[in-house]
Scaffold this active site. Structure first.
Site, PDB file in Angstrom:
ATOM      1  N   SER A 164      36.180  30.090  45.259  1.00  0.00           N
ATOM      2  CA  SER A 164      35.405  31.324  45.343  1.00  0.00           C
ATOM      3  C   SER A 164      35.255  31.653  46.819  1.00  0.00           C
ATOM      4  O   SER A 164      35.525  30.811  47.687  1.00  0.00           O
ATOM      5  CB  SER A 164      34.024  31.089  44.707  1.00  0.00           C
ATOM      6  N   TYR A 183      26.203  26.259  43.575  1.00  0.00           N
ATOM      7  CA  TYR A 183      27.523  26.879  43.410  1.00  0.00           C
ATOM      8  C   TYR A 183      28.235  26.932  44.757  1.00  0.00           C
ATOM      9  O   TYR A 183      29.425  26.626  44.864  1.00  0.00           O
ATOM     10  CB  TYR A 183      27.359  28.278  42.831  1.00  0.00           C
TER      11      TYR A 183
END
Length: 243
Positions: free
Chosen positions: A135, A148
């Site tokens: 990501s 995350y």
């Protein structure tokens, strides 16, 4: 992709974790279209419980946060050509320690465990490839999702370490880092036009990416066209990282 490699995926065995929807679904569909034997995982009982089940693709129900599920999944593959570690997700309150650890387990620990378990199968394929789905959080801090962010940053480091370690075994390991991609997960970000406009103002290409655009990059990194690439990352973000 070079023309001589256009049929490279036919008959190859491919596993896409979290391949029931979104980016994973697009990746599975792309490999299947090239003639690969594709298996995807999801958490629901069957593929039919998702919006777009793929005919001809094998579905395995697996909660990859659970070690037993990863063991069961790995045992299905005596030989594996491509592993796409796509399954992941966040939590609404990652400042809660229990939630923090759960997100780390799913996005990082599970990837390491499954990759190690499948290494013999990837080596048996001769020239196996792992593509991890990271990501922009692999590079940038997302303050509302510390777990995350930590997991995806860790996944970048893991990609480099495994790429180095397993290169002599003929197994390449790379990572893609999607930016703003139009999926069901990001749908709430596209409801408010003004909010969406503010988001896209940071993207030089001024648009959302499509799951198929991530799939194309993964196909490249898994293919013979990238045979001299390992331990690397590609940001697929419309230029957002340039800002």
């Amino acid at each position: 992709m070079r023309m001589e490699h256009s049929g490279w995926a036919k008959g190859k065995t491919v596993l896409v974790t979290g391949g029931s929807q979104g980016i994973g679904h697009a990746v599975a569909a792309a490999f299947h279209a090239l003639g690969a034997k594709v298996t995807v995982t999801g958490t629901r009982a069957s593929f039919d419980e998702y919006d777009e089940p793929l005919a001809g693709v094998t579905y395995v129900q697996a909660d990859l946060s659970q070690p037993a599920a990863r063991l069961d999944l790995a045992e299905r593959f005596p030989v594996l050509d491509v592993l796409v570690n796509n399954a992941g997700g966040g939590n609404r309150n990652e400042y809660d320690q229990q939630a923090f650890e759960a997100v780390i387990d799913l996005n990082l620990n599970a990837v390491m465990d499954l990759s190690v378990r499948l290494l013999p199968a990837l080596k048996a394929a001769g020239k196996g490839a792992i593509v991890n789905v990271g990501s922009l959080a692999s590079f940038l801090a997302l303050k509302e999702t510390p777990a995350y962010t930590a997991a995806k940053a860790g996944l970048l480091g893991l990609t480099r370490a495994l790429g180095d370690k397993w290169a002599p075994d003929g197994v390449r390991v790379n990572l893609v880092a999607p930016g703003f991609i139009a999926t069901r997960m990001t749908a709430p970000m596209r409801v408010d036009a003004a909010y969406e406009a503010r988001l896209l103002k940071a993207v030089p290409m001024r648009r959302w990416g499509e799951p198929a655009e991530i799939a194309d990059a993964i196909l490249f990194l898994a293919s013979p066209a990238s045979s001299y690439i390992t331990g690397q990352s590609i940001a697929i973000d419309g230029g957002l990282m340039l800002r």
